[in-house]
Design a protein around this motif. Structure first.
Motif, short mmCIF file in Angstrom:
data_model
loop_
_atom_site.label_atom_id
_atom_site.label_comp_id
_atom_site.label_asym_id
_atom_site.label_seq_id
_atom_site.Cartn_x
_atom_site.Cartn_y
_atom_site.Cartn_z
N ASP A 71 0.84 -1.14 -0.03
CA ASP A 71 -0.04 0.23 0.04
C ASP A 71 0.90 1.24 0.00
O ASP A 71 1.90 1.15 0.50
N VAL A 72 0.32 2.38 -0.65
CA VAL A 72 0.83 3.78 -0.51
C VAL A 72 0.10 4.68 -0.41
O VAL A 72 -0.91 4.64 -1.11
N GLN A 73 0.00 5.50 0.61
CA GLN A 73 -0.72 6.66 1.00
C GLN A 73 -0.01 7.77 1.36
O GLN A 73 0.89 7.95 1.96
N GLU A 74 -0.37 8.80 0.22
CA GLU A 74 -0.09 10.11 0.49
C GLU A 74 -1.07 10.93 1.83
O GLU A 74 -2.11 10.46 1.78
N PHE A 75 -0.50 11.53 2.66
CA PHE A 75 -1.19 12.00 3.73
C PHE A 75 -0.83 13.41 3.94
O PHE A 75 0.31 14.03 3.67
N GLN A 76 -1.85 14.34 4.62
CA GLN A 76 -1.51 15.66 5.21
C GLN A 76 -2.12 15.62 6.68
O GLN A 76 -2.99 15.58 7.02
N GLU A 77 -0.85 15.60 7.50
CA GLU A 77 -1.21 15.67 8.95
C GLU A 77 -1.21 17.18 9.45
O GLU A 77 -0.12 17.75 8.72
N PRO A 78 -1.54 17.62 10.57
CA PRO A 78 -1.36 18.93 10.93
C PRO A 78 0.14 19.36 11.18
O PRO A 78 0.37 20.56 10.76
N SER A 79 1.07 18.07 11.32
CA SER A 79 2.34 18.75 11.53
C SER A 79 3.24 18.72 10.27
O SER A 79 4.43 19.14 10.36
N ALA A 80 2.83 17.89 9.20
CA ALA A 80 3.63 17.61 8.05
C ALA A 80 2.84 16.93 7.07
O ALA A 80 1.98 16.03 7.30
N HIS A 81 3.27 17.08 5.74
CA HIS A 81 2.90 16.31 4.52
C HIS A 81 3.78 15.33 4.41
O HIS A 81 5.06 15.33 4.58
N GLY A 82 3.26 14.09 4.00
CA GLY A 82 4.04 12.77 3.78
C GLY A 82 3.70 11.85 2.83
O GLY A 82 2.21 12.09 2.44
N ILE A 83 4.26 10.62 2.98
CA ILE A 83 3.88 9.53 2.12
C ILE A 83 4.19 8.34 3.09
O ILE A 83 5.42 8.25 3.70
N ARG A 84 3.23 7.18 3.06
CA ARG A 84 3.45 6.24 3.87
C ARG A 84 3.30 5.10 2.96
O ARG A 84 2.32 4.88 2.30
N ILE A 85 4.38 4.13 3.27
CA ILE A 85 4.58 2.92 2.40
C ILE A 85 4.42 1.69 3.18
O ILE A 85 5.30 1.32 4.15
N SER A 86 3.54 0.75 2.88
CA SER A 86 3.47 -0.56 3.54
C SER A 86 4.12 -1.71 2.81
O SER A 86 3.71 -1.54 1.54
N PHE A 87 4.86 -2.46 3.49
CA PHE A 87 5.57 -3.48 2.56
C PHE A 87 5.97 -4.71 3.69
O PHE A 87 5.83 -4.59 4.77
#
Length: 360
Positions: free
Chosen positions: A195-211
């Protein structure tokens, strides 16, 4: 959501049948990663036809050669050294400040970590959709492959990214940003991306990769964040979020000596006071910042920094290496681009911590 729907639609056309949603989600990201990494895909894969193009075949040969050279020069030496000298550090999270998308070294040094957390100034990028790029513009997808090779060239030769080159090759481009580069490293490391998820949290913008790797589930998270004191003092949620993940190991390499002077006290104190173990070259944590309760082991040969960083030479590190140092069978960091056998790694561990197969 619109991008996900477009990719799903394209995949259904390519496959000619409606695969289960869960199965599609498992295979889509891994297929994209292997395509970008220049690795073969099975004929049944929805992206297989893209590997038949001349552009991808050129990419495939070039990437095989590049990663084979990296493995010969660095990879096959790092893995046994890490097993012997680091072992299992006893923490499930690896924190890599200023690491950019360099997931390749943490995977080799800390293969058993549950979670890898990296940050830098580069954009995380979007969820990679090679099929939708190809459907829109075949020429645009063809341009992606040499762009990936150019963005990785310096790193695969000398083990670190040059920020201006990353910005030049990846900013604002199709399949650009840190995420696709991390996916390439995962594919080339034998991982299966789920899975790959781009996200926007209150503290930062990022991307999370599950593997998955070695039968175990992992995550790699990249944040775009300014880690200066001026920024973190008004954004306390970023480090608080990392703290909530549990005990961690910190790794630093080619960090521009940012922790040597004023302006980065918050992240320096976070690394030195809250890490179970710190593995750093000389450009990461200055020797004077390690707390007295940490046991330090010195590896490699310290011959000072690159000429452009010469004012950052540490007399205390000269003295430490004159007293004792252990073998480091590979180069890394800034000195890898300057001269061979002049690289440094400092392994600092809490005196009460236990580590796997580490030699004493």
């Amino acid at each position: 959501m619109r991008e996900v729907c477009v990719v799903a639609f394209l995949f259904l056309i390519a496959s000619g049948c409606a695969a289960p949603a869960a199965e599609e989600k498992l295979t889509r990201w891994d297929s994209s990663a292997r395509l970008l990494a220049g690795m073969d895909l099975p004929e049944s894969d929805p992206l297989y036809s893209l590997t038949r193009t001349d552009e991808w075949q050129t990419h495939h040969r070039a990437m095989d050669r590049r990663f084979s050279e990296f493995e010969e020069m660095y990879g096959k030496k790092i893995t046994p050294w890490a097993a012997s000298e680091i072992g299992d550090p006893g923490a499930g999270v690896v924190f890599y400040p200023f690491g950019g998308p360099d997931l390749l070294f943490p995977l080799r040094l800390f293969p058993d970590a549950k979670e890898y957390i990296l940050f830098g100034m580069e954009s995380p990028g979007k969820q990679p959709d090679p099929a939708s790029v190809y459907a829109r513009d075949r020429i645009a997808l063809a341009a992606v492959f040499p762009t990936i090779r150019k963005s990785l060239a310096w790193f695969l030769n000398f083990t670190y990214f040059q920020t201006y080159q990353m910005d030049k090759w990846l900013r604002g481009r199709d399949l650009g940003g840190a995420g696709p580069v991390m996916m390439v490293f995962l594919a080339r490391s034998g991982a299966t991306i789920t899975d790959v998820q781009e996200f926007q949290e209150p503290s930062a913008h990022g991307i999370r990769i599950s593997f998955k790797r070695g039968g175990k589930e992992h995550t790699a998270t990249y944040y775009t964040v300014n880690a200066s004191d001026a920024s973190l003092s008004s954004n306390p949620g970023f480090l608080a979020g990392i703290r909530s993940r549990g005990e961690r190991v910190s790794y630093m390499k080619a960090a521009s000596y940012l922790l040597y002077g004023p302006g980065f006290d918050i992240v320096r104190n976070f690394v030195t006071t809250e890490s179970q173990m710190i593995v750093s070259d000389e450009a990461g944590v200055p020797l004077s910042s390690y707390p007295p309760e940490m046991e330090l082991r010195f590896y490699g040969n310290y011959d000072g920094p690159l000429p452009m960083y010469w004012p950052m030479r540490q007399k205390a590190l000269d003295q430490a290496y004159a007293r004792e140092s252990r073998s480091l069978p590979f180069d890394l960091g800034y000195t890898a681009s300057w001269k061979r056998n002049a690289s440094v790694l400092i392994v600092a561990s809490r005196k009460h911590a236990t580590t796997g197969e580490r030699k004493n």
